[in-house]
Design an enzyme around this catalytic site. Structure first.
Site, PDB file in Angstrom:
ATOM      1  N   TRP A   1     -10.210   2.700  -5.774  1.00 57.01           N
ATOM      2  CA  TRP A   1      -9.996   3.335  -4.234  1.00 57.01           C
ATOM      3  C   TRP A   1      -8.605   3.400  -4.252  1.00 57.01           C
ATOM      4  CZ3 TRP A   1     -12.935  -1.146  -5.411  1.00 57.01           C
ATOM      5  CH2 TRP A   1     -12.375  -2.333  -5.202  1.00 57.01           C
TER       6      TRP A   1
ATOM      7  N   GLU B   1      -5.959 -12.392  -1.689  1.00 53.41           N
ATOM      8  CA  GLU B   1      -6.508 -11.874  -0.806  1.00 53.41           C
ATOM      9  C   GLU B   1      -7.932 -12.090  -0.483  1.00 53.41           C
ATOM     10  OE1 GLU B   1      -4.981  -7.829  -0.802  1.00 53.41           O
ATOM     11  OE2 GLU B   1      -6.657  -7.330   0.460  1.00 53.41           O
TER      12      GLU B   1
ATOM     13  N   HIS C   1       0.796  -1.069   0.062  1.00 51.71           N
ATOM     14  CA  HIS C   1      -0.160  -0.110   0.129  1.00 51.71           C
ATOM     15  C   HIS C   1       0.775   1.111  -0.167  1.00 51.71           C
ATOM     16  CE1 HIS C   1      -2.901  -3.008   1.347  1.00 51.71           C
ATOM     17  NE2 HIS C   1      -3.999  -2.212   0.896  1.00 51.71           N
TER      18      HIS C   1
ATOM     19  N   GLU D   1      -5.734  -4.671  -6.878  1.00 50.67           N
ATOM     20  CA  GLU D   1      -7.158  -3.947  -6.894  1.00 50.67           C
ATOM     21  C   GLU D   1      -7.154  -3.031  -7.943  1.00 50.67           C
ATOM     22  OE1 GLU D   1      -8.319  -4.186  -2.881  1.00 50.67           O
ATOM     23  OE2 GLU D   1      -7.942  -6.005  -2.608  1.00 50.67           O
TER      24      GLU D   1
ATOM     25  N   TYR E   1     -13.308 -10.890  -1.328  1.00 54.39           N
ATOM     26  CA  TYR E   1     -14.014 -10.315  -0.185  1.00 54.39           C
ATOM     27  C   TYR E   1     -15.503 -10.614  -0.493  1.00 54.39           C
ATOM     28  CZ  TYR E   1      -9.724  -8.861   1.494  1.00 54.39           C
ATOM     29  OH  TYR E   1      -8.307  -8.576   1.950  1.00 54.39           O
TER      30      TYR E   1
HETATM   31  C1  BMA Z   1      -6.894  -3.165   4.682  1.00 51.75           C
HETATM   32  C2  BMA Z   1      -7.595  -2.703   6.036  1.00 51.75           C
HETATM   33  C3  BMA Z   1      -6.496  -1.602   6.618  1.00 51.75           C
HETATM   34  C4  BMA Z   1      -4.988  -1.791   6.334  1.00 51.75           C
HETATM   35  C5  BMA Z   1      -4.540  -2.035   5.094  1.00 51.75           C
HETATM   36  C6  BMA Z   1      -3.268  -2.365   4.979  1.00 51.75           C
HETATM   37  O1  BMA Z   1      -7.599  -3.861   3.958  1.00 51.75           O
HETATM   38  O2  BMA Z   1      -6.913  -3.804   6.764  1.00 51.75           O
HETATM   39  O3  BMA Z   1      -6.669  -1.359   8.001  1.00 51.75           O
HETATM   40  O4  BMA Z   1      -4.354  -0.830   6.895  1.00 51.75           O
HETATM   41  O5  BMA Z   1      -5.513  -3.173   4.712  1.00 51.75           O
HETATM   42  O6  BMA Z   1      -2.775  -3.560   5.528  1.00 51.75           O
END
Ligand code: BMA
Length: 401
Positions: free
Chosen positions: A208, A320, A138, A203, A279
């Site tokens: 997002w 995931e 991220h 993703e 998910y």
């Molecule tokens: C997301 C959540 C967040 C987290 C991010 C990175 O889906 O779990 O709280 O900061 O992943 O791990």
């Protein structure tokens, strides 16, 4: 070095042809291990073995993975050797997911508070026990510094010629240094870099992340991915990576799976694992489908993914996903395992990774994907663990030789 298009294209074409030729007699999955190689031309032997051994597992079982499993659980943190998976089943997961968010800022901790120094140790522990490590990122925007979820500025200026291109290189340099620091003892007795599944820019078909749909065009996304792979292979000479591509299921059209899945796909020369982040079909709060519809769609998504992967000589995985807060106590056997077992295509999925068990005290909320001690899904998770198709650490064959 990444393999040339012609060579790899020919092999992939041959596999597609064989698959197509056999279609009238049987729609059964074809075993492709050995006929198509990972994209990294001089891939390290241990990473190559991982690829080959994952191919061999197809149809037999799947590795169970968990994000941040060793760093914290719902009711504990910073407690060496613990994992919510182990607390319930007595066994560690087979695959471990970690996220590098904030490595690009040179921070000591990732975006969820995991110290990178400890993450390194936990990754090495996992490898030593025979497990697999997968890495997502991220990443804050290397040019603007805004978080991965801020979508004002996309990837265009990060590409060669763009005003922030050097910042992208610096971020990838941090990754290369991190990957290089993961020295381990290899099956042949030598010391070398630990094999990693690298799953960048995930993703992207959602809107997002700054690298996703909207802020980043499809063409720029492809260019970002290709640059990432080429830079790590050619300039940083990393030969221990398997690259996983992972669109989000919620934005896939199951009626036109292939074209929808391939949005932003950088090409067969740039991807080793066709992943899906799911998910959506597993009890997502925004999904109004019935559990029966969910089940059918979960099966359809895994099956279509596995078929596409077989045609291209790739591995298929649920990279995931899971059910946030596990409100169904039979989730693991009834949703997840039944989905994987449904048919000979779904059984080609080689690993399934669920997301993290956020520490309740630190984050003041419920956000978890495996049961903690005393949770109502614990017995079901034990049953899932005992099933021959689910591979946890104790079930793993040697994966690196
Ligand atoms: C997301 C959540 C967040 C987290 C991010 C990175 O889906 O779990 O709280 O900061 O992943 O791990």
């Amino acid at each position: 070095m990444v393999r040339t298009t012609v060579f790899h294209g020919l092999l992939a074409g041959l596999v597609a042809l064989l698959t197509a030729c056999s279609a009238p007699q049987s729609d059964a999955p074809q075993q492709t291990a050995g006929s198509v190689e990972p994209i990294t031309e001089n891939i390290d032997p241990a990473a190559q073995a991982l690829w080959r051994n994952l191919h061999r597992l197809k149809g037999e079982g799947f590795l169970f993975g968990h994000q941040d499993s060793l760093a914290y659980g719902v009711q504990w943190r910073d407690d060496s050797g613990r994992s919510d998976v182990k607390l319930t089943t007595g066994d560690y997961p087979a695959l471990y997911g970690w996220d590098l968010g904030r490595l690009e800022l040179n921070d000591a901790r990732n975006l969820d508070g995991v110290p990178f120094a400890k993450m390194r140790d936990w990754m090495r522990d996992a490898y030593r026990r025979g497990g697999v490590v997968s890495v997502s990122w991220h990443m804050t925007h290397p040019g603007t510094g805004s978080s991965s979820w801020e979508t004002d500025t996309g990837a265009a200026e990060l590409l060669p010629g763009g005003q922030y291109h050097k910042d992208l290189r610096l971020a990838l340099d941090q990754f290369a240094a991190f990957a290089r620091s993961l020295e381990v003892s290899l099956p042949d007795g030598r010391t070398g870099p630990m094999p990693l599944i690298f799953r960048p820019w995930h993703e992207h078909n959602g809107d997002w992340f700054w690298w996703g749909k909207g802020p980043t065009s499809e063409e720029d996304y492809r260019a970002l991915w290709r640059f990432t792979v080429d830079y790590l292979a050619q300039e940083q000479q990393l030969d221990q990576l398997l690259f996983a591509f992972s669109p989000d299921r919620s934005r896939l059209n199951l009626d036109q799976f292939e074209s929808s899945y391939l949005y932003g796909y950088p090409g067969d020369d740039y991807v080793d694992i066709l992943g899906i982040d799911n998910y959506w079909d597993l009890g997502h709060s925004a999904n109004t489908a019935t559990p029966e519809e969910d089940a059918a769609r979960f099966i359809a998504s895994l099956g279509a993914l596995a078929k596409l992967a077989a045609q291209r000589g790739k591995l298929a995985a649920m990279t995931e996903g899971g059910q946030d807060t596990l409100f169904e106590s039979d989730f693991f056997t009834e949703r997840l395992l039944k989905g994987w077992q449904a048919n000979e295509w779904t059984r080609q999925i080689v690993y399934v990774q669920v997301w993290r068990n956020a520490n309740r005290e630190r984050e003041s909320r419920n956000h978890f994907y495996v049961p903690y001690s005393g949770h109502s899904a614990a017995d079901n998770f034990i049953e899932f663990h005992e099933h021959p198709a689910t591979l946890f650490e104790a079930d793993l064959p040697p994966l690196y030789e």
